[in-house]
Design a protein around this motif. Structure first.
Motif, mmCIF file in Angstrom:
data_model
loop_
_atom_site.group_PDB
_atom_site.id
_atom_site.type_symbol
_atom_site.label_atom_id
_atom_site.label_comp_id
_atom_site.label_asym_id
_atom_site.label_seq_id
_atom_site.Cartn_x
_atom_site.Cartn_y
_atom_site.Cartn_z
ATOM 1 N N PRO A 201 0.835 -1.209 0.000
ATOM 2 C CA PRO A 201 0.000 0.000 0.000
ATOM 3 C C PRO A 201 0.868 1.257 0.000
ATOM 4 O O PRO A 201 2.036 1.219 0.407
ATOM 5 C CB PRO A 201 -0.773 -0.110 1.311
ATOM 6 C CG PRO A 201 0.180 -0.826 2.219
ATOM 7 C CD PRO A 201 0.915 -1.816 1.337
ATOM 8 N N ASN A 202 0.301 2.361 -0.433
ATOM 9 C CA ASN A 202 0.897 3.667 -0.165
ATOM 10 C C ASN A 202 0.426 4.075 1.228
ATOM 11 O O ASN A 202 -0.757 3.928 1.559
ATOM 12 C CB ASN A 202 0.440 4.698 -1.195
ATOM 13 C CG ASN A 202 0.965 4.390 -2.588
ATOM 14 O OD1 ASN A 202 2.001 3.748 -2.752
ATOM 15 N ND2 ASN A 202 0.240 4.834 -3.598
ATOM 16 N N VAL B 229 5.775 5.026 -0.531
ATOM 17 C CA VAL B 229 5.274 4.162 -1.607
ATOM 18 C C VAL B 229 5.857 2.759 -1.508
ATOM 19 O O VAL B 229 5.491 1.889 -2.310
ATOM 20 C CB VAL B 229 5.547 4.772 -2.993
ATOM 21 C CG1 VAL B 229 4.838 6.115 -3.128
ATOM 22 C CG2 VAL B 229 7.035 4.928 -3.228
ATOM 23 N N GLY B 230 6.768 2.527 -0.547
ATOM 24 C CA GLY B 230 7.333 1.204 -0.393
ATOM 25 C C GLY B 230 8.287 1.148 0.790
ATOM 26 O O GLY B 230 8.606 2.172 1.408
ATOM 27 N N ILE B 231 8.757 -0.062 1.102
ATOM 28 C CA ILE B 231 9.671 -0.266 2.233
ATOM 29 C C ILE B 231 10.887 0.652 2.089
ATOM 30 O O ILE B 231 11.525 0.688 1.023
ATOM 31 C CB ILE B 231 10.112 -1.731 2.311
ATOM 32 C CG1 ILE B 231 8.921 -2.632 2.611
ATOM 33 C CG2 ILE B 231 11.185 -1.914 3.398
ATOM 34 C CD1 ILE B 231 9.253 -4.113 2.559
ATOM 35 N N GLY B 232 11.192 1.369 3.149
ATOM 36 C CA GLY B 232 12.357 2.234 3.176
ATOM 37 C C GLY B 232 12.240 3.509 2.374
ATOM 38 O O GLY B 232 13.171 4.322 2.338
ATOM 39 N N GLN B 233 11.104 3.724 1.715
ATOM 40 C CA GLN B 233 10.907 4.921 0.877
ATOM 41 C C GLN B 233 9.989 5.894 1.597
ATOM 42 O O GLN B 233 8.796 5.618 1.750
ATOM 43 C CB GLN B 233 10.306 4.532 -0.474
ATOM 44 C CG GLN B 233 11.153 3.573 -1.275
ATOM 45 C CD GLN B 233 10.481 3.193 -2.584
ATOM 46 O OE1 GLN B 233 10.281 4.039 -3.453
ATOM 47 N NE2 GLN B 233 10.137 1.929 -2.724
ATOM 48 N N ILE B 234 10.555 7.014 2.047
ATOM 49 C CA ILE B 234 9.811 8.004 2.814
ATOM 50 C C ILE B 234 9.988 9.363 2.169
ATOM 51 O O ILE B 234 11.121 9.758 1.853
ATOM 52 C CB ILE B 234 10.310 8.098 4.270
ATOM 53 C CG1 ILE B 234 10.380 6.712 4.919
ATOM 54 C CG2 ILE B 234 9.428 9.057 5.070
ATOM 55 C CD1 ILE B 234 9.044 6.045 5.106
ATOM 56 N N SER B 235 8.893 10.065 1.992
ATOM 57 C CA SER B 235 8.957 11.451 1.527
ATOM 58 C C SER B 235 8.356 12.342 2.604
ATOM 59 O O SER B 235 7.313 12.033 3.160
ATOM 60 C CB SER B 235 8.178 11.617 0.221
ATOM 61 O OG SER B 235 8.764 10.882 -0.809
ATOM 62 N N ARG C 75 9.518 2.995 7.455
ATOM 63 C CA ARG C 75 8.670 1.911 6.976
ATOM 64 C C ARG C 75 9.542 0.651 6.934
ATOM 65 O O ARG C 75 10.098 0.289 5.894
ATOM 66 C CB ARG C 75 8.103 2.214 5.599
ATOM 67 C CG ARG C 75 7.091 1.168 5.122
ATOM 68 C CD ARG C 75 6.340 1.682 3.923
ATOM 69 N NE ARG C 75 5.433 0.664 3.385
ATOM 70 C CZ ARG C 75 4.606 0.884 2.368
ATOM 71 N NH1 ARG C 75 4.575 2.085 1.791
ATOM 72 N NH2 ARG C 75 3.836 -0.077 1.943
ATOM 73 N N PRO C 76 9.646 -0.031 8.064
ATOM 74 C CA PRO C 76 10.523 -1.204 8.137
ATOM 75 C C PRO C 76 9.950 -2.446 7.449
ATOM 76 O O PRO C 76 10.705 -3.320 7.040
ATOM 77 C CB PRO C 76 10.675 -1.421 9.638
ATOM 78 C CG PRO C 76 9.441 -0.820 10.240
ATOM 79 C CD PRO C 76 9.077 0.326 9.362
ATOM 80 N N GLN C 77 8.619 -2.491 7.331
ATOM 81 C CA GLN C 77 7.969 -3.614 6.660
ATOM 82 C C GLN C 77 6.906 -3.071 5.703
ATOM 83 O O GLN C 77 6.479 -1.926 5.823
ATOM 84 C CB GLN C 77 7.320 -4.564 7.673
ATOM 85 C CG GLN C 77 8.287 -5.171 8.668
ATOM 86 C CD GLN C 77 7.600 -6.101 9.650
ATOM 87 O OE1 GLN C 77 6.771 -6.931 9.249
ATOM 88 N NE2 GLN C 77 7.928 -5.969 10.929
#
Lengths: 112, 112
Positions: free
Chosen positions: A31-32, A51-57, A68-70
């Motif tokens: 999910p987003n 938008v995905g694991i480890g991707q933070i804006s 977002r660890p999982q």
């Protein structure tokens, strides 16, 4: 359909203390995810999205961070809380290929 | 970026009357327009949404209209009831994978 959990439901913390809020999503994959803050009687302020694991804006520079660890876990953190961090923190989720966002039950944070 | 203006900020109506909340947006590429209802202390709940390929959508007592040329959309609630009392938020986005930009909210009060 997806279900969003947030923990804890309420929290009272002293100024300068650390913070960790958790959001988990069931019923979907990839999910987003979004963190919003809502001050009392005010609108929704987007803080972070992923938008995905480890991707933070980050939308708003401040003393908060997100991780977002999982795939279905989103965490909001702070090393030192400010009085102005008080508010209602909402996690939201949307499916990868859609734009409809659904909100979790929220965490009400009071910083004293 | 997108800017969404919502009016009025507060609206008081008598039970049984109609209520109309209006939003304008700035990004002509926006094509998805949801409406959320937030009761006191609760999470925002999606109540209706519309996409730019239609001009109107109805769901029982709730309807949303969209004017893409003028870049505005409206929520219409007919035969209002006390349980319609809440804060309503409009939002706009360019579609899947894009952020929602929220309006400032309208506090609707339905007097019995």
């Amino acid at each position: 359909s997806q279900t969003i959990h947030q923990w804890p439901a309420t929290l009272v913390q002293p100024v300068g203390s650390p913070l960790s809020l958790e959001c988990t999503v069931e019923g979907t994959s990839n999910p987003n995810l979004y963190w919003y803050r809502q001050a009392a009687g005010r609108g929704l302020q987007l803080l972070f999205y992923s938008v995905g694991i480890g991707q933070i804006s980050s939308e708003v520079p401040q003393n908060l961070s997100a991780s977002r660890p999982q795939d279905r876990q989103f965490i909001l953190s702070s090393k030192k809380l400010l009085l102005s961090d008080s508010g209602f923190y909402l996690c939201a989720s949307s499916l990868d290929n859609t734009d409809t966002q659904y909100f979790g039950p929220g965490t009400r944070l009071t910083v004293l | 970026g997108e800017n969404v203006e919502q009016h009025p900020s507060t609206l008081s109506v008598q039970e049984g009357d109609s209520a109309v909340i209006k939003c304008t947006y700035s990004d002509s590429a926006s094509n998805y327009f949801p409406w959320y209802k937030q009761e006191l202390g609760k999470r925002p709940q999606l109540i209706i949404d519309i996409r730019s390929n239609v001009g109107e959508k109805k769901d029982q007592r709730i309807a949303v209209t969209l004017n893409k040329t003028a870049k505005h959309f409206s929520l219409h609630i007919t035969e209002t009831q006390p349980e319609d009392s809440a804060v309503y938020f409009c939002a706009a986005s360019r579609g899947a994978g894009n952020m929602l930009t929220f309006g400032g909210g309208t506090r609707l009060m339905v007097k019995p």
